[in-house]
Design an enzyme around this catalytic site. Structure first.
Site, PDB file in Angstrom:
ATOM      1  N   LYS A 213       0.414  -1.281   0.029  1.00  0.00           N
ATOM      2  CA  LYS A 213      -0.457   0.063  -0.365  1.00  0.00           C
ATOM      3  C   LYS A 213       0.631   1.025   0.325  1.00  0.00           C
ATOM      4  O   LYS A 213      -0.120   2.504  -0.498  1.00  0.00           O
ATOM      5  CB  LYS A 213      -1.232  -0.116   1.174  1.00  0.00           C
ATOM      6  CG  LYS A 213      -1.716  -0.480   1.444  1.00  0.00           C
ATOM      7  CD  LYS A 213      -3.362  -0.778   2.535  1.00  0.00           C
ATOM      8  CE  LYS A 213      -4.145  -1.730   2.415  1.00  0.00           C
ATOM      9  NZ  LYS A 213      -5.587  -1.482   3.040  1.00  0.00           N
TER      10      LYS A 213
ATOM     11  N   ASP B  73     -10.435   3.115   1.968  1.00  0.00           N
ATOM     12  CA  ASP B  73     -10.303   3.060   3.471  1.00  0.00           C
ATOM     13  C   ASP B  73     -11.322   3.800   4.159  1.00  0.00           C
ATOM     14  O   ASP B  73     -12.361   3.555   4.695  1.00  0.00           O
ATOM     15  CB  ASP B  73      -9.181   2.701   3.806  1.00  0.00           C
ATOM     16  CG  ASP B  73      -9.048   1.474   3.383  1.00  0.00           C
ATOM     17  OD1 ASP B  73      -9.823   0.628   3.043  1.00  0.00           O
ATOM     18  OD2 ASP B  73      -7.593   1.048   3.251  1.00  0.00           O
TER      19      ASP B  73
END
Ligand code: ATR
Length: 284
Positions: A73, A109
């Site tokens: 990520k 997210d």
């Protein structure tokens, strides 16, 4: 000549390990629902393979984009052409897509966290005081969203207080970092409590948490979704607080990627939720 194959309608999730990813189940369900002839695949990409994977993605365009999970990520952000301000603020990206020839990255997210509460607890963002437990990767997205939604006082409680202090440096004076022994005092008059730590995962016991001092009508949510009703949520329900489970965050964070790759914003329904719950329970 560069081969442009954006019509292929293929997307991926890459990670190491990747075998437990629920994303293919979610996206392939939505593809079927939308009647789009596409496919979403999980690919096991090791850290040493990430750069060549992204280079090939850009040159061959066999996929219209995809999701990126642990441990890529952060490293991914140095390999794409553009990182949007949300991913920069969170310090990690989980979604890539092509905008013309430009490979862009964002992080959904925080959006997923907010959209889950929007769907299940209208008005959740009207408060001012939040308490967040945990200061890992997931916590950064939650803190970003809470700040974006206008919470003015965010108490960030973590076992390792230095990690909470690092986040306070990133997100500014709205964040009040503290160690675990300050959890119960921070909960006084709080409007929302979010567990982003791995405490309580798979039904493990949690330390004493005093939800009784929270503001009337306060919300308690957990990003852990296995079990669906965690110890934190059980305790909050007993204290007559509103509770929202974490599975919705997983589903909602997936929706913006689907829209970018396949053209329509999918819905998070109870049917989809049930499919994922059966998958989780079947694997136990
Ligand atoms: P993620 O990226 O999913 O947030 P992570 O970076 O490993 O995962 O973070 C896990 C969080 O759970 C951390 O805040 C961790 O606390 P530390 O920073 O002190 O490690 C927290 N955590 C994990 N196990 C814990 C435990 N037994 N008690 C308290 N906090 C715990």
């Amino acid at each position: 000549m560069k081969l442009l194959r954006v019509d292929m309608k293929k997307a991926f999730v890459i990670g190491d390990p990747i075998v437990h990813s629920k994303s293919p189940l979610i996206h392939n369900y939505w593809l079927k629902e939308a009647g789009v002839s596409g496919i979403y695949e999980k690919l096991h990409i090791k850290p040493s393979e990430l750069e060549s994977f992204i280079l090939e993605l850009k040159s061959k365009r066999l996929y219209c984009g995809g999701n990126i999970t642990i441990p890529h990520k952060q490293s991914l952000m140095t390999l794409v052409d553009y990182v949007d301000p949300i991913a920069l603020e969170i310090g990690a990206a989980n979604t890539v897509w092509f905008d013309g020839d430009t490979l862009k990255a964002t992080n959904t997210d925080g959006f997923g966290f907010g959209a889950n509460l929007d769907q299940n607890c209208l008005g959740w963002d009207k408060g001012t005081k939040a308490v967040v437990l945990g200061a890992g990767g997931a916590s950064r997205a939650v803190v970003q969203q809470l700040k974006h939604r206008g919470f003015l006082e965010i108490h960030l409680i973590n076992r390792t207080v230095s990690r909470a202090q690092e986040l306070a440096l990133v997100f500014g004076e709205t964040i009040h970092p503290a160690s675990l022994d300050h959890l119960n005092s921070a909960l006084k008059n709080a409007d929302i409590f979010v567990n982003t730590s791995s405490l309580g995962m798979d039904g493990a016991k949690i330390p004493f948490v005093d939800f009784s001092k929270m503001a009337p009508g306060a919300v308690v949510t957990d990003i852990v979704y296995s079990p669906l009703e965690t110890e934190f949520l059980k305790l909050a329900r007993k204290n007559k607080l509103k509770t929202v489970d974490g599975l919705g965050m997983l589903l909602h964070q997936a929706a913006p990627g689907f829209e970018k790759w396949f053209g329509s914003l999918p819905k998070v329904t109870n049917t989809l939720k049930d499919i994922i719950v059966s998958e989780i329970e079947g694997k136990k």
